[in-house]
Write a protein that holds these residues in place. Structure first.
Motif, PDB file in Angstrom:
ATOM      1  N   UNK A  49      93.005  29.689  35.017  1.00 48.98           N
ATOM      2  CA  UNK A  49      92.256  28.445  34.889  1.00 48.98           C
ATOM      3  C   UNK A  49      93.195  27.266  35.141  1.00 48.98           C
ATOM      4  N   UNK A  50      92.853  26.385  36.094  1.00 50.87           N
ATOM      5  CA  UNK A  50      93.716  25.251  36.363  1.00 50.87           C
ATOM      6  C   UNK A  50      93.424  24.121  35.381  1.00 50.87           C
ATOM      7  N   UNK A  51      94.221  23.060  35.452  1.00 56.55           N
ATOM      8  CA  UNK A  51      94.084  21.955  34.503  1.00 56.55           C
ATOM      9  C   UNK A  51      92.695  21.325  34.560  1.00 56.55           C
ATOM     10  N   UNK A  52      92.224  21.090  35.780  1.00 61.60           N
ATOM     11  CA  UNK A  52      90.936  20.415  35.936  1.00 61.60           C
ATOM     12  C   UNK A  52      89.803  21.210  35.292  1.00 61.60           C
ATOM     13  N   UNK A  53      89.824  22.529  35.454  1.00 62.96           N
ATOM     14  CA  UNK A  53      88.777  23.357  34.869  1.00 62.96           C
ATOM     15  C   UNK A  53      88.885  23.373  33.348  1.00 62.96           C
ATOM     16  N   UNK A  54      90.117  23.441  32.828  1.00 66.37           N
ATOM     17  CA  UNK A  54      90.301  23.416  31.371  1.00 66.37           C
ATOM     18  C   UNK A  54      89.789  22.102  30.796  1.00 66.37           C
ATOM     19  N   UNK A  55      90.103  21.012  31.442  1.00 67.50           N
ATOM     20  CA  UNK A  55      89.641  19.703  30.976  1.00 67.50           C
ATOM     21  C   UNK A  55      88.119  19.615  31.039  1.00 67.50           C
ATOM     22  N   UNK A  56      87.533  20.145  32.127  1.00 70.02           N
ATOM     23  CA  UNK A  56      86.072  20.117  32.253  1.00 70.02           C
ATOM     24  C   UNK A  56      85.417  20.891  31.114  1.00 70.02           C
ATOM     25  N   UNK A  57      85.973  22.058  30.774  1.00 74.97           N
ATOM     26  CA  UNK A  57      85.388  22.877  29.715  1.00 74.97           C
ATOM     27  C   UNK A  57      85.509  22.198  28.346  1.00 74.97           C
ATOM     28  N   UNK A  58      86.666  21.561  28.091  1.00 69.77           N
ATOM     29  CA  UNK A  58      86.824  20.859  26.805  1.00 69.77           C
ATOM     30  C   UNK A  58      85.789  19.751  26.704  1.00 69.77           C
ATOM     31  N   UNK A  59      85.635  19.004  27.773  1.00 64.80           N
ATOM     32  CA  UNK A  59      84.666  17.906  27.764  1.00 64.80           C
ATOM     33  C   UNK A  59      83.235  18.418  27.639  1.00 64.80           C
ATOM     34  N   UNK A  60      83.015  19.635  28.080  1.00 64.98           N
ATOM     35  CA  UNK A  60      81.671  20.222  27.999  1.00 64.98           C
ATOM     36  C   UNK A  60      81.397  20.842  26.635  1.00 64.98           C
ATOM     37  N   UNK A  61      82.367  20.779  25.734  1.00 64.76           N
ATOM     38  CA  UNK A  61      82.142  21.276  24.382  1.00 64.76           C
ATOM     39  C   UNK A  61      82.858  22.562  24.037  1.00 64.76           C
ATOM     40  N   UNK A  62      83.848  22.953  24.834  1.00 60.28           N
ATOM     41  CA  UNK A  62      84.603  24.178  24.550  1.00 60.28           C
ATOM     42  C   UNK A  62      86.039  23.798  24.154  1.00 60.28           C
ATOM     43  N   UNK A  63      86.282  23.491  22.883  1.00 59.58           N
ATOM     44  CA  UNK A  63      87.618  23.048  22.469  1.00 59.58           C
ATOM     45  C   UNK A  63      88.689  24.110  22.656  1.00 59.58           C
ATOM     46  N   UNK A  64      88.288  25.390  22.683  1.00 58.04           N
ATOM     47  CA  UNK A  64      89.287  26.445  22.847  1.00 58.04           C
ATOM     48  C   UNK A  64      89.975  26.375  24.205  1.00 58.04           C
ATOM     49  N   UNK A  65      89.321  25.768  25.178  1.00 60.91           N
ATOM     50  CA  UNK A  65      89.923  25.662  26.508  1.00 60.91           C
ATOM     51  C   UNK A  65      91.170  24.785  26.487  1.00 60.91           C
ATOM     52  N   UNK A  66      91.268  23.944  25.470  1.00 61.10           N
ATOM     53  CA  UNK A  66      92.461  23.099  25.376  1.00 61.10           C
ATOM     54  C   UNK A  66      93.708  23.941  25.116  1.00 61.10           C
TER      55      UNK A  66
END
Length: 350
Positions: free
Chosen positions: A1-18
């Motif tokens: 998972x690249x940075x952009x995808x991790x950031x997108x997931x956190x913003x979408x409500x998935x804090x574990x992606x951080x």
């Protein structure tokens, strides 16, 4: 998972992606923080605070820089804020019986991580570093050789990730990155030979390199360039400057001049302050660009006569250009330039 995808997931409500970002950059941020904070426990707290701030402010990340650059600035600011608070605290009572009253100036052992004394067995190496720095004038006690840092693009370079070295090339702070050897060879010999110089700027601009390839070098053609009339050193190209033997020739060719053209290479400007060196490199670069424009016109040159060149040089020295005199180590436009940087990127000071 690249940075952009991790950031997108956190913003979408998935804090574990951080956690992906923490795992990816945790070690690098820890090394950064320990460059600022020597106490290991405080450093760990600052690292944690940095990631918590990044998580809570993730909606502010606009993608204009890389995520690591943004995180880096948060961590650097957090570390500097910590140090400011520590300096305001009253000194702690010393309970170390191994040091007597005459040993107050010794340097505390650094925390694990990059440092100039990592792995040292005792006080001897630290003492040598302190002795070498103390032998310099106050203005140069900690000589900063500002070099391009390996592995970082220009927009990622900040004051806090520059490498600080002494005149002998020993890393004093910021040892995570390599030091450009050619840069050290050029800059250090000027600092050593010219105690009046606090800043050396060396560029490889297109116009500067082009003029360095001309037999005549910089010609006295315009008002800005005449501040250097008869005061430019020239150094013949010897290859990439990685050999210490070249230093003596570099120093001899610079002499007492404030600027030098390295043949087939680039430009050098010196100053008693960063602002003075910047002013000189700016106008030297401007004069090079203008000369190339004149040459490209294909028309006959109209250089001022020698007596006018000398007169204009004296005017520059006397302050007629209204930007400071030859005896003024500060540049009047410098504060405005810093304000401009603040407007363009408030985080550049990190």
């Amino acid at each position: 998972m690249d940075d952009a995808e991790a950031i997108r997931r956190v913003r979408a409500g998935d804090p574990d992606a951080f956690g992906v970002l923490v795992d990816r950059y945790g070690a690098r941020i820890e090394r950064l923080v320990r460059g600022f904070i020597r106490n290991e426990e405080d450093a760990r707290d600052a690292v944690q605070d940095s990631f918590l701030k990044a998580f809570s402010r993730l909606d502010r990340f606009d993608g204009r820089s890389s995520f690591y650059t943004w995180l880096y600035r948060i961590a650097a600011n957090t570390s500097m804020d910590h140090n400011k608070k520590v300096r305001r605290r009253p000194p702690a009572l010393r309970l170390d019986p191994s040091r007597d009253e005459d040993d107050r100036g010794a340097v505390d052992p650094p925390a694990p991580g990059p440092s100039p004394v990592q792995g040292a067995s005792g006080r001897e190496i630290r003492g040598r570093i302190d002795e070498a720095l103390d032998a310099l004038p106050d203005a140069y006690r900690e000589v900063l050789v500002l070099r391009e840092i390996e592995g970082l693009s220009y927009d990622e370079i900040t004051p806090s990730n520059l490498v600080k070295i002494d005149l002998d090339g020993n890393v004093v702070d910021g040892g995570e990155h390599e030091v450009n050897k050619a840069g050290y060879i050029i800059h250090s010999c000027v600092h050593r030979a010219r105690p009046d110089v606090a800043c050396v700027i060396h560029t490889h601009s297109r116009a500067g390199v082009a003029v360095s390839c001309l037999t005549e070098g910089l010609m006295p053609l315009n008002q800005e360039g005449l501040q250097f009339y008869g005061r430019i050193g020239y150094h013949d190209y010897e290859g990439i400057a990685v050999y210490a033997a070249e230093q003596a020739r570099l120093v001899a060719n610079l002499g007492r001049n404030d600027v030098m053209i390295l043949r087939n290479h680039g430009l050098i400007a010196t100053g008693r302050t960063i602002s003075e060196a910047f002013r000189r490199i700016y106008y030297l670069e401007f004069a090079c660009r203008l000369q190339l424009d004149v040459m490209a016109s294909g028309r006959k040159f109209a250089p001022p006569p020698p007596e006018v060149c000398a007169h204009t040089l004296a005017q520059w020295d006397d302050g007629a250009a209204a930007i400071g005199t030859g005896n003024d180590e500060h540049t009047r436009e410098w504060p405005a330039l810093l304000r401009m940087l603040d407007r363009k990127d408030p985080n550049w000071r990190a």
